[in-house]
Design a protein around this motif. Structure first.
Motif, PDB file in Angstrom:
ATOM      1  N   LEU A  28       0.798  -1.234   0.000  1.00  0.00           N
ATOM      2  CA  LEU A  28       0.000   0.000   0.000  1.00  0.00           C
ATOM      3  C   LEU A  28       0.826   1.278   0.000  1.00  0.00           C
ATOM      4  O   LEU A  28       0.414   2.278  -0.570  1.00  0.00           O
ATOM      5  CB  LEU A  28      -0.943   0.013   1.218  1.00  0.00           C
ATOM      6  N   VAL A  29       1.968   1.272   0.662  1.00  0.00           N
ATOM      7  CA  VAL A  29       2.760   2.508   0.706  1.00  0.00           C
ATOM      8  C   VAL A  29       3.709   2.608  -0.480  1.00  0.00           C
ATOM      9  O   VAL A  29       4.272   3.656  -0.752  1.00  0.00           O
ATOM     10  CB  VAL A  29       3.556   2.685   2.035  1.00  0.00           C
ATOM     11  N   GLY A  30       3.897   1.501  -1.192  1.00  0.00           N
ATOM     12  CA  GLY A  30       4.860   1.471  -2.296  1.00  0.00           C
ATOM     13  C   GLY A  30       4.397   2.266  -3.507  1.00  0.00           C
ATOM     14  O   GLY A  30       3.201   2.372  -3.776  1.00  0.00           O
ATOM     15  N   LYS A 216      11.205   8.695  -1.118  1.00  0.00           N
ATOM     16  CA  LYS A 216      10.518   9.222  -2.300  1.00  0.00           C
ATOM     17  C   LYS A 216      10.636   8.288  -3.504  1.00  0.00           C
ATOM     18  O   LYS A 216       9.755   8.259  -4.356  1.00  0.00           O
ATOM     19  CB  LYS A 216      11.016  10.628  -2.617  1.00  0.00           C
ATOM     20  N   ALA A 217      11.716   7.521  -3.543  1.00  0.00           N
ATOM     21  CA  ALA A 217      11.882   6.577  -4.653  1.00  0.00           C
ATOM     22  C   ALA A 217      10.992   5.351  -4.480  1.00  0.00           C
ATOM     23  O   ALA A 217      10.469   4.805  -5.446  1.00  0.00           O
ATOM     24  CB  ALA A 217      13.341   6.142  -4.753  1.00  0.00           C
ATOM     25  N   LEU A 218      10.815   4.928  -3.238  1.00  0.00           N
ATOM     26  CA  LEU A 218      10.102   3.663  -3.009  1.00  0.00           C
ATOM     27  C   LEU A 218       8.643   3.804  -2.605  1.00  0.00           C
ATOM     28  O   LEU A 218       7.853   2.890  -2.803  1.00  0.00           O
ATOM     29  CB  LEU A 218      10.839   2.847  -1.922  1.00  0.00           C
ATOM     30  N   THR A 219       8.306   4.938  -1.972  1.00  0.00           N
ATOM     31  CA  THR A 219       6.924   5.093  -1.496  1.00  0.00           C
ATOM     32  C   THR A 219       6.305   6.379  -2.053  1.00  0.00           C
ATOM     33  O   THR A 219       7.003   7.220  -2.608  1.00  0.00           O
ATOM     34  CB  THR A 219       6.847   5.160   0.053  1.00  0.00           C
ATOM     35  N   HIS A 220       5.000   6.511  -1.833  1.00  0.00           N
ATOM     36  CA  HIS A 220       4.319   7.740  -2.264  1.00  0.00           C
ATOM     37  C   HIS A 220       4.058   8.658  -1.076  1.00  0.00           C
ATOM     38  O   HIS A 220       3.363   9.658  -1.181  1.00  0.00           O
ATOM     39  CB  HIS A 220       3.002   7.399  -2.980  1.00  0.00           C
ATOM     40  N   LEU A 221       4.595   8.301   0.108  1.00  0.00           N
ATOM     41  CA  LEU A 221       4.298   9.074   1.320  1.00  0.00           C
ATOM     42  C   LEU A 221       5.228  10.272   1.489  1.00  0.00           C
ATOM     43  O   LEU A 221       6.393  10.217   1.095  1.00  0.00           O
ATOM     44  CB  LEU A 221       4.428   8.171   2.554  1.00  0.00           C
ATOM     45  N   PRO A 222       4.722  11.336   2.112  1.00  0.00           N
ATOM     46  CA  PRO A 222       5.604  12.462   2.432  1.00  0.00           C
ATOM     47  C   PRO A 222       6.560  12.106   3.564  1.00  0.00           C
ATOM     48  O   PRO A 222       6.234  11.255   4.398  1.00  0.00           O
ATOM     49  CB  PRO A 222       4.647  13.578   2.863  1.00  0.00           C
TER      50      PRO A 222
END
Ligand code: PEP
Ligand code: MN
Length: 295
Positions: A28-30, A216-222
């Motif tokens: 989900l976070v990826g 930032k490379a692996l997830t879409h989270l701030p």
């Protein structure tokens, strides 16, 4: 496994050499599950967008006066998110444990008077409901990063969650901890790099700046950075804060106190109010240089 080249073009030559996990490893976070970055909204404030968002305040709420003086200066500096711990995770059971609900009430009072949004820590699953009544952002502390019942409870809450990296946690463990929160239905997670334990003794922790581009490379989270706990000394905080903004952090979490030498927790790393004001102005210049705004 090889990391797909980091999305920025700034280091094209070395990007192909960087190895890490497959972004699909994180369901989900990826980045594999969502291409666009997650932007967490706190009222009109957007975390994970073009702004670098500064959250500041005392480590612990100690008194109405302490909080009011701090809040006044923060307001004058254009800060919109006030931090302050009411339930404190302390290494020693004999140290100040926080004012508890009374601290939350003081936070609410100052929030109302100055129009802040507030962030404060929920120490245990049973406190999530109470803290949610006062907080705009629930903080999950470093020591709680793998408190799975707490992560699940925060995942059921409607409040955005600031998840701090465990002081002995790998980034993979941090991302998987965030996965727990998203898996319960709460997509509003902000990660926080706050330094990790290394053999270095001149700082409280070691700030891992590479956590920013890797997140930032692996997830879409701030991801935001806490230079206060990362360094442990107010003299070092400005250097770490500036480096974090330059490295692309979406925000900062900073400890400030009207009389740092008398702070009941984290005194050595708490900034003087005047130094905080100076720092924010300097940080703004760095943010501008990389095409972002800051407050
Ligand atoms: C804090 O923010 O005051 C705190 C206790 O931080 P950490 O969980 O990162 O140690
Ligand atoms: Mn602290």
């Amino acid at each position: 496994m090889y990391l797909p080249a980091l999305s920025h073009n700034w280091c094209e030559t070395s990007a192909s050499d960087i190895r890490a996990l497959d972004p699909n490893h994180f369901k989900l976070v990826g980045k594999g599950s969502k291409k666009e970055p997650t932007r967490v909204h706190i009222g009109p404030i957007e975390i994970g967008g073009s702004e670098v968002v500064v959250m500041a305040g005392p480590c612990a709420i100690e008194s109405r006066n302490q909080l009011l003086i701090t809040a006044k200066t923060l307001k004058e500096s254009g800060i919109r998110i006030l931090r302050g711990g009411a339930f404190k995770p302390r290494t020693s059971p004999y140290d100040f444990q926080g004012l508890g609900e009374e601290g939350l009430k003081l936070l609410a009072e100052v929030k109302k008077e100055y129009g802040f949004f507030v962030i404060t820590e929920a120490l245990s699953p049973s406190l999530v409901e109470l803290v949610s009544q006062y907080a705009d952002i629930l903080q999950i502390g470093s020591r709680s990063m793998q408190n799975f019942p707490l992560l699940k409870e925060a995942g059921k809450s409607k409040k955005p969650v600031l998840l701090k990296r465990g002081m002995m946690a790998t980034l993979e463990e941090l991302f998987l901890a965030a996965e727990y929160i998203l898996a319960e239905g709460n997509p509003n997670v902000i990660l926080c790099e706050r330094g990790i334990r290394t053999f270095e003794k001149y700082t409280r922790n070691t700030l891992d700046l590479s956590a920013i581009p890797i997140t930032k490379a692996l997830t879409h989270l701030p991801i935001i950075v806490d230079p206060s706990h990362a360094t442990g000394y107010r003299e070092l905080v400005p250097y770490a804060a500036k480096a974090a903004v330059a490295a692309g952090a979406d925000g900062l979490l900073l400890e400030v106190h009207p009389s740092p030498l008398e702070a009941l927790s984290d005194a050595p790393q708490s900034l003087y109010l005047s130094d905080f004001q100076k720092l924010v102005n300097e940080l703004e210049l760095i943010a501008k240089a990389i095409g972002r705004s800051l407050r």
